[in-house]
Design a protein around this motif. Structure first.
Motif, PDB file in Angstrom:
ATOM      1  N   SER A  93       0.830  -1.215   0.000  1.00  0.00           N
ATOM      2  CA  SER A  93       0.000   0.000   0.000  1.00  0.00           C
ATOM      3  C   SER A  93       0.859   1.257   0.000  1.00  0.00           C
ATOM      4  CB  SER A  93      -0.934   0.002   1.216  1.00  0.00           C
ATOM      5  OG  SER A  93      -1.834  -1.075   1.151  1.00  0.00           O
ATOM      6  N   THR A  94       1.880   1.265   0.855  1.00  0.00           N
ATOM      7  CA  THR A  94       2.777   2.429   0.895  1.00  0.00           C
ATOM      8  C   THR A  94       4.106   2.052   1.528  1.00  0.00           C
ATOM      9  OG1 THR A  94       2.973   4.756   1.550  1.00  0.00           O
ATOM     10  CG2 THR A  94       2.001   3.255   3.157  1.00  0.00           C
ATOM     11  N   LEU A  95       5.154   2.750   1.110  1.00  0.00           N
ATOM     12  CA  LEU A  95       6.462   2.658   1.746  1.00  0.00           C
ATOM     13  C   LEU A  95       6.776   3.939   2.509  1.00  0.00           C
ATOM     14  CD1 LEU A  95       8.436   0.883  -1.116  1.00  0.00           C
ATOM     15  CD2 LEU A  95       8.015  -0.029   1.181  1.00  0.00           C
ATOM     16  N   LEU A  96       5.790   4.802   2.626  1.00  0.00           N
ATOM     17  CA  LEU A  96       5.935   6.046   3.369  1.00  0.00           C
ATOM     18  C   LEU A  96       5.497   5.775   4.815  1.00  0.00           C
ATOM     19  CD1 LEU A  96       4.325   8.403   0.698  1.00  0.00           C
ATOM     20  CD2 LEU A  96       6.766   7.981   1.056  1.00  0.00           C
ATOM     21  N   CYS A  97       6.408   5.246   5.621  1.00  0.00           N
ATOM     22  CA  CYS A  97       6.036   4.855   6.973  1.00  0.00           C
ATOM     23  C   CYS A  97       7.232   4.964   7.913  1.00  0.00           C
ATOM     24  CB  CYS A  97       5.475   3.431   6.989  1.00  0.00           C
ATOM     25  SG  CYS A  97       6.599   2.186   6.307  1.00  0.00           S
ATOM     26  N   HIS A  98       6.938   5.297   9.154  1.00  0.00           N
ATOM     27  CA  HIS A  98       7.919   5.378  10.237  1.00  0.00           C
ATOM     28  C   HIS A  98       8.071   3.983  10.837  1.00  0.00           C
ATOM     29  CE1 HIS A  98       9.616   6.335  14.175  1.00  0.00           C
ATOM     30  NE2 HIS A  98       9.729   7.612  13.850  1.00  0.00           N
ATOM     31  N   ALA A  99       9.292   3.614  11.193  1.00  0.00           N
ATOM     32  CA  ALA A  99       9.559   2.259  11.658  1.00  0.00           C
ATOM     33  C   ALA A  99       8.722   1.845  12.867  1.00  0.00           C
ATOM     34  CB  ALA A  99      11.049   2.115  12.002  1.00  0.00           C
ATOM     35  N   TRP A 100       8.342   2.803  13.730  1.00  0.00           N
ATOM     36  CA  TRP A 100       7.645   2.465  14.963  1.00  0.00           C
ATOM     37  C   TRP A 100       6.152   2.786  14.916  1.00  0.00           C
ATOM     38  CZ3 TRP A 100       9.767   0.040  19.256  1.00  0.00           C
ATOM     39  CH2 TRP A 100      11.153  -0.147  19.214  1.00  0.00           C
ATOM     40  N   TYR A 101       5.660   3.274  13.775  1.00  0.00           N
ATOM     41  CA  TYR A 101       4.254   3.705  13.695  1.00  0.00           C
ATOM     42  C   TYR A 101       3.598   3.083  12.464  1.00  0.00           C
ATOM     43  CZ  TYR A 101       5.722   6.875  17.330  1.00  0.00           C
ATOM     44  OH  TYR A 101       6.224   7.380  18.502  1.00  0.00           O
ATOM     45  N   ARG A 102       3.397   1.768  12.550  1.00  0.00           N
ATOM     46  CA  ARG A 102       2.853   1.013  11.422  1.00  0.00           C
ATOM     47  C   ARG A 102       1.660   0.149  11.824  1.00  0.00           C
ATOM     48  NH1 ARG A 102       8.718  -1.151   9.093  1.00  0.00           N
ATOM     49  NH2 ARG A 102       9.566   0.909   8.561  1.00  0.00           N
TER      50      ARG A 102
END
Length: 326
Positions: A160-169
């Protein structure tokens, strides 16, 4: 879920200050390129590399080839931004009420203004993502998939997306799902970290924390120094477009008050919303537990030793609890 109140309900002075602060943040170069990547649909290759640990694994073509945004994306992002009415945003009713009740310039007012602006930056990213402008859905970047045995190395927000923070998924518990993951990513790129607050200690109600996810930057949550907070507020409150922008804010050795993200937010009391981050599974490990002394994330041997002890204790307690439930 808490009730909501529109920013439009604020009295003129408080509303104008909020709009000015959001406008100044959006005027920054980091905000423009961050939101443009949401409109484009993929992180630029240098952004994909600029994380604490890789999110886009070796083999994805964007790492070598997505070095520029698609033609017209920045202009499209600006057009969309011009149509977004920050004054119509709806925020947590208690936060809006507390902000309205505080005197401009007071510590409580300033901290609540930062929270309102952080939430606005997040919500704008959510809104942009939901416009479904992804330019790469049907090209080589968007259609690319890793070999089956490598899928586990990609975040569970993919494809869906690779725009993500490592700890907020944890999108399954977010009000806006995947879009909130993008929101956390955007605010972390723009501010230097996800913006958090001390919800527990009555002696430090005005403390502001950032949780970064950048290359060569600590992975731990850290508290802003007074001068960092002052620079941020000075920038947000500037009557004209500020010449100097402090964003993104990044930690130094002077940021000595640090918090372990591995700990439950109920334990640390450092969070913005209770649903934002769940405990990591035991099988994913704990970065605090390792034989090599980490004087990068931890400022002294004692700091590292204490964190290691916390990690081991938490791991024992969770294992014992799981056995008991079994």
């Amino acid at each position: 879920m808490e009730g909501k109140l529109s920013i439009a309900t604020l009295e003129n002075q408080h509303r104008d200050i909020f709009i000015r602060a959001v406008t100044n943040v959006l005027s920054s170069q980091i905000a423009e390129v961050t939101y443009a990547q949401i409109v484009d649909g993929l992180p630029l290759s240098d952004t994909a590399f600029d994380v604490y640990r890789s999110c886009v694994c070796v083999g994805h073509p964007l790492l070598d080839e997505h070095q520029e945004l698609c033609p017209g994306v920045i202009e499209h992002a600006r057009e969309l931004g011009a149509n977004f009415d920050a004054g119509a945003l709806e925020m947590d009713s208690r936060l809006v009420h507390d902000y309205q009740s505080a005197s401009p310039g007071s510590r409580g007012f300033n901290t609540r203004l930062i929270e309102l602006v952080a939430r606005a930056v997040h919500e704008i990213a959510v809104w942009l993502y939901k416009q479904d402008t992804n330019r790469h859905k049907d090209d080589a970047f968007g259609l690319w998939r890793p070999p089956q045995d490598e899928v586990r190395f990609f975040p569970h927000t993919f494809p869906s997306t690779l725009l993500c923070h490592a700890w907020y998924r944890d999108h399954d518990q977010y009000p806006e799902g995947i879009a909130d993951c993008v929101g956390y990513w955007a605010e972390a790129r723009i501010f230097g970290g996800v913006v958090l607050f001390d919800r527990r200690d009555p002696e430090t109600p005005d403390a502001v924390y950032l949780h970064p996810d950048r290359r060569d930057v600590i992975y731990r949550i850290y508290r802003l120094l007074d001068d960092q907070k002052h620079k941020l507020l000075q920038f947000m409150l500037c009557d004209t477009t500020p010449a100097e922008c402090p964003l993104p804010l990044l930690p130094s050795d002077n940021n000595r008050h640090r918090v372990d993200p591995e700990e439950a937010i109920e334990t640390t009391g450092i969070y913005r919303d209770r649903w934002e981050r769940r405990l990591r599974p035991l099988k994913s490990g704990d970065a605090r537990i390792k034989d090599v002394i980490d004087t990068w994330n931890y400022l002294s041997f004692e700091d590292w030793r204490d964190a290691t002890r916390r990690g081991r204790r938490a791991r024992r307690e969770r294992k014992a609890k799981e056995r008991g439930l079994g």
